[in-house]
Scaffold this motif. Structure first.
Motif, PDB file in Angstrom:
ATOM      1  N   VAL A  72     -30.685 -58.182 -16.893  1.00  0.00           N
ATOM      2  CA  VAL A  72     -30.394 -56.850 -16.282  1.00  0.00           C
ATOM      3  C   VAL A  72     -31.539 -55.715 -16.671  1.00  0.00           C
ATOM      4  N   SER A  73     -32.137 -55.870 -17.790  1.00  0.00           N
ATOM      5  CA  SER A  73     -33.246 -54.904 -18.046  1.00  0.00           C
ATOM      6  C   SER A  73     -34.508 -55.195 -17.427  1.00  0.00           C
ATOM      7  N   THR A  74     -34.702 -56.393 -16.821  1.00  0.00           N
ATOM      8  CA  THR A  74     -35.748 -56.699 -16.230  1.00  0.00           C
ATOM      9  C   THR A  74     -35.779 -56.233 -14.753  1.00  0.00           C
ATOM     10  N   LEU A  75     -34.740 -56.356 -14.268  1.00  0.00           N
ATOM     11  CA  LEU A  75     -34.244 -55.823 -13.075  1.00  0.00           C
ATOM     12  C   LEU A  75     -34.409 -54.486 -12.902  1.00  0.00           C
ATOM     13  N   TYR A  76     -33.981 -53.735 -13.803  1.00  0.00           N
ATOM     14  CA  TYR A  76     -34.266 -52.005 -13.666  1.00  0.00           C
ATOM     15  C   TYR A  76     -35.452 -51.673 -13.570  1.00  0.00           C
ATOM     16  N   GLY A  77     -36.348 -52.435 -14.652  1.00  0.00           N
ATOM     17  CA  GLY A  77     -37.920 -52.094 -14.632  1.00  0.00           C
ATOM     18  C   GLY A  77     -38.591 -52.852 -13.456  1.00  0.00           C
ATOM     19  N   SER A  78     -38.223 -53.681 -12.866  1.00  0.00           N
ATOM     20  CA  SER A  78     -38.867 -54.173 -11.484  1.00  0.00           C
ATOM     21  C   SER A  78     -38.472 -53.383 -10.345  1.00  0.00           C
ATOM     22  N   TYR A  79     -37.342 -52.725 -10.153  1.00  0.00           N
ATOM     23  CA  TYR A  79     -36.833 -52.438  -8.933  1.00  0.00           C
ATOM     24  C   TYR A  79     -36.240 -50.940  -9.109  1.00  0.00           C
ATOM     25  N   ASN A  80     -36.262 -50.292 -10.066  1.00  0.00           N
ATOM     26  CA  ASN A  80     -35.951 -49.014 -10.084  1.00  0.00           C
ATOM     27  C   ASN A  80     -36.708 -47.748 -10.878  1.00  0.00           C
ATOM     28  N   LYS A  81     -37.133 -48.465 -12.107  1.00  0.00           N
ATOM     29  CA  LYS A  81     -37.851 -47.467 -13.080  1.00  0.00           C
ATOM     30  C   LYS A  81     -38.903 -46.592 -12.458  1.00  0.00           C
ATOM     31  N   ARG A  82     -39.725 -47.197 -11.720  1.00  0.00           N
ATOM     32  CA  ARG A  82     -41.160 -46.397 -11.322  1.00  0.00           C
ATOM     33  C   ARG A  82     -40.453 -45.393 -10.371  1.00  0.00           C
ATOM     34  N   VAL A  83     -39.389 -45.371  -9.613  1.00  0.00           N
ATOM     35  CA  VAL A  83     -39.023 -44.695  -8.707  1.00  0.00           C
ATOM     36  C   VAL A  83     -38.025 -43.774  -9.497  1.00  0.00           C
ATOM     37  N   ALA A  84     -37.416 -44.230 -10.286  1.00  0.00           N
ATOM     38  CA  ALA A  84     -36.506 -43.147 -11.047  1.00  0.00           C
ATOM     39  C   ALA A  84     -37.303 -42.359 -11.811  1.00  0.00           C
ATOM     40  N   GLU A  85     -38.355 -42.618 -12.217  1.00  0.00           N
ATOM     41  CA  GLU A  85     -39.195 -41.698 -13.455  1.00  0.00           C
ATOM     42  C   GLU A  85     -39.973 -40.680 -12.494  1.00  0.00           C
ATOM     43  N   SER A  86     -40.321 -40.893 -11.160  1.00  0.00           N
ATOM     44  CA  SER A  86     -41.074 -40.054 -10.478  1.00  0.00           C
ATOM     45  C   SER A  86     -40.448 -39.257  -9.534  1.00  0.00           C
ATOM     46  N   ASN A  87     -38.905 -39.921  -9.217  1.00  0.00           N
ATOM     47  CA  ASN A  87     -38.197 -39.359  -8.100  1.00  0.00           C
ATOM     48  C   ASN A  87     -38.735 -39.338  -6.875  1.00  0.00           C
ATOM     49  N   SER A  88     -39.391 -40.362  -6.494  1.00  0.00           N
ATOM     50  CA  SER A  88     -39.935 -40.444  -5.222  1.00  0.00           C
ATOM     51  C   SER A  88     -39.422 -41.764  -4.745  1.00  0.00           C
ATOM     52  N   GLY A  89     -39.728 -41.794  -3.130  1.00  0.00           N
ATOM     53  CA  GLY A  89     -39.314 -43.074  -2.603  1.00  0.00           C
ATOM     54  C   GLY A  89     -39.904 -44.367  -2.931  1.00  0.00           C
ATOM     55  N   GLU A  90     -39.161 -45.389  -2.493  1.00  0.00           N
ATOM     56  CA  GLU A  90     -40.065 -46.932  -2.562  1.00  0.00           C
ATOM     57  C   GLU A  90     -41.171 -47.112  -1.674  1.00  0.00           C
ATOM     58  N   LYS A  91     -42.170 -47.499  -2.245  1.00  0.00           N
ATOM     59  CA  LYS A  91     -43.563 -47.691  -1.376  1.00  0.00           C
ATOM     60  C   LYS A  91     -44.048 -49.020  -1.523  1.00  0.00           C
ATOM     61  N   LYS A  92     -44.783 -49.524  -0.796  1.00  0.00           N
ATOM     62  CA  LYS A  92     -44.972 -51.012  -0.590  1.00  0.00           C
ATOM     63  C   LYS A  92     -46.317 -51.196  -1.426  1.00  0.00           C
ATOM     64  N   PRO A  93     -46.090 -52.138  -2.321  1.00  0.00           N
ATOM     65  CA  PRO A  93     -47.600 -52.737  -3.054  1.00  0.00           C
ATOM     66  C   PRO A  93     -48.363 -53.276  -2.428  1.00  0.00           C
ATOM     67  N   PHE A  94     -49.560 -53.548  -3.004  1.00  0.00           N
ATOM     68  CA  PHE A  94     -50.760 -54.492  -2.276  1.00  0.00           C
ATOM     69  C   PHE A  94     -50.218 -55.969  -2.222  1.00  0.00           C
ATOM     70  N   ASN A  95     -50.523 -56.521  -1.278  1.00  0.00           N
ATOM     71  CA  ASN A  95     -50.387 -57.843  -1.212  1.00  0.00           C
ATOM     72  C   ASN A  95     -51.559 -58.565  -2.123  1.00  0.00           C
ATOM     73  N   PRO A  96     -51.215 -59.124  -3.202  1.00  0.00           N
ATOM     74  CA  PRO A  96     -52.372 -59.883  -4.050  1.00  0.00           C
ATOM     75  C   PRO A  96     -53.442 -60.696  -3.440  1.00  0.00           C
ATOM     76  N   ILE A  97     -54.618 -60.677  -3.722  1.00  0.00           N
ATOM     77  CA  ILE A  97     -55.350 -61.688  -3.116  1.00  0.00           C
ATOM     78  C   ILE A  97     -55.213 -62.957  -3.463  1.00  0.00           C
ATOM     79  N   LEU A  98     -55.767 -64.057  -3.125  1.00  0.00           N
ATOM     80  CA  LEU A  98     -55.746 -65.424  -3.928  1.00  0.00           C
ATOM     81  C   LEU A  98     -56.336 -65.386  -4.969  1.00  0.00           C
ATOM     82  N   GLY A  99     -55.856 -65.784  -6.225  1.00  0.00           N
ATOM     83  CA  GLY A  99     -56.414 -66.171  -7.459  1.00  0.00           C
ATOM     84  C   GLY A  99     -56.479 -64.708  -8.244  1.00  0.00           C
ATOM     85  N   GLU A 100     -55.958 -63.580  -7.634  1.00  0.00           N
ATOM     86  CA  GLU A 100     -55.997 -62.216  -8.262  1.00  0.00           C
ATOM     87  C   GLU A 100     -54.558 -62.667  -9.684  1.00  0.00           C
TER      88      GLU A 100
END
Length: 445
Positions: free
Chosen positions: A103-131
């Protein structure tokens, strides 16, 4: 002392005190006023698109400035919660602590960054191969926890992860991939993959599946994330944790609720509410706030995980100047800097330059017949793995086939030490796990 030993009363007081509880929905609109026209044009493309949305080019002002690989690091956001699993004396208690950590990993992955900044969910970069993304965390009691992640496939995108606390003797590896599409006004993200958690002192391991994600309120420009579907954890000792993640009903109800149970089951395959299941614990709550676990034998109710009482550890990442050319923050440095200053045109150009360079590399590799392989991970079919691993995932497969029938494994994982069979012996189908992982047709660029 572990957090679940705290009183329920103190947990509820912290949860009801008000202002510091993470918001259910972000308050801010993520679309700059000057880009509203571009946003509406993008929405038209999205709503008329029928394939996997990951193939669409996202406007730079909707990017959050970090690579998807960094999301994997949240499996180690709470290193003391991970390490404390090894302190439990019984397999029942260890399973309960594994559920708390999950449960702690899911909070960190899917809510923590948004809750701390009170901003909306945005899209991350698609990693390049081997990144690659490398990080660590220090804990005064349990020492260092390390994390590595590598993009092992680009078409389709698959990320492999490994984390370890050597002092506590606990470590895990796995992989995840995401496919997204619009359903009504919500973006549905189906996650495929698995994580296997292992311990040295008990020779015990746990097989985990992943939840689906719903990105809501996209049309309003205030997107936020909910989790959905059912997920499981299966231990090699025959214990299972079953989680149900709920989205908010249309008219009434609350966001981010979940419930579940832990039971002992000797069956070979999971069957819903089977008579073979010996119920041990139930849990319920909000995965973005607090949750409770009840011991069915005693009726005692304790805290499972409390966001307010469990501050995340500070992540340690090398300065960009010391990173290799394949490490995430160095790969995306110019794009992130442009996004940070609000220069979206420059961000788009820099992002396009990276993508064009990768296309050229893939073409050159294809022309020469070169087979690309990850540097830190290798593929293992369940059929070639340890019998206990195979049977544990086979138990889950009937209920959650997104776990597939194989794993990406870290090459230096402790469970491989001293074994004569290395990556070359384990890997079956060498880099083409299409039968085992439905989205992973090939890890060749």
């Amino acid at each position: 002392m572990t957090s679940d030993a705290r009183s329920v009363k103190s947990n509820r007081s912290a949860s009801s005190s008000g202002a510091t509880t993470p918001a259910s929905e972000p308050a801010g609109n993520i679309v700059p006023a000057s880009r509203s026209g571009d946003f509406m044009s993008f929405l038209k493309d999205v709503l008329s698109f029928t394939g996997d949305l990951s193939s669409l080019t996202c406007p730079s002002f909707l990017l959050n400035g970090i690579s998807l690989l960094e999301y994997g690091a949240h499996w180690s956001d709470y290193p003391h919660i991970l390490a404390e699993i090894t302190t439990a004396a019984t397999p029942e208690e260890r399973m309960k602590l594994v559920a708390r950590w999950f449960v702690s990993t899911l909070y960190g992955s899917y809510n923590k960054r948004v809750a701390e900044s009170n901003s909306g969910e945005k899209k991350p970069f698609n990693p390049i191969l081997g990144e690659q993304f490398l990080a660590s965390w220090d804990d005064s009691e349990y020492g260092e926890t390390t994390f590595v992640c590598e993009q092992v496939s680009h078409h389709p995108p698959v990320s492999a992860i490994y984390f370890e606390n050597a002092r506590a003797g606990i470590y895990g590896s796995g992989h995840f991939s995401q496919k997204s599409k619009f359903k009504g006004t919500t973006m549905k993200v189906v996650q495929e993959g698995r994580v296997t958690l292992r311990m040295k002192n008990t020779d015990e391991f746990y097989c985990l599946s992943l939840p689906d994600l719903n990105i809501c309120s996209i049309l309003s420009g205030k997107p936020f994330l909910e989790m959905s579907s059912t997920t499981f954890i299966r231990s090699s000792k025959g214990y299972t944790a079953e989680f149900h993640w709920f989205t908010k009903p249309w008219l009434y109800g609350e966001y981010h609720k979940f419930d579940g149970k832990i039971f002992r089951d000797a069956a070979a395959k999971f069957v819903l509410d089977s008579s073979s299941q010996e119920q041990l614990f139930t849990f319920k709550g909000k995965w973005v706030a607090d949750s409770l676990v009840t011991d069915l034998a005693t009726g005692e109710e304790k805290v499972l995980f409390d966001v307010q009482a469990q501050p995340a550890a500070d992540i340690i990442i090398k300065p960009i100047a010391e990173q290799s050319e394949l490490e995430s923050r160095r790969v995306w440095q110019k794009v992130s800097e442009a996004l940070g200053s609000g220069n979206y045109d420059v961000a788009s150009r820099e992002k396009t330059a990276i993508e064009e360079q990768q296309r050229a590399i893939r073409k050159a590799r294809a022309d020469s017949g070169e087979k690309w392989r990850p540097s830190m991970f290798f593929w293992v079919d369940d059929a070639a793995d340890e019998e206990a691993v195979k049977t544990s995932y086979a138990y889950l497969y009937s209920a959650k086939d997104s776990v597939g029938t194989g794993s990406w494994v870290y090459s230096n994982s402790p469970h491989l030490v001293g074994k004569s069979a290395g990556p070359s012996a384990y890997t079956s189908g060498a880099q083409t796990p299409s039968d085992a992982f439905s989205t992973a047709q090939s890890s060749v660029a």
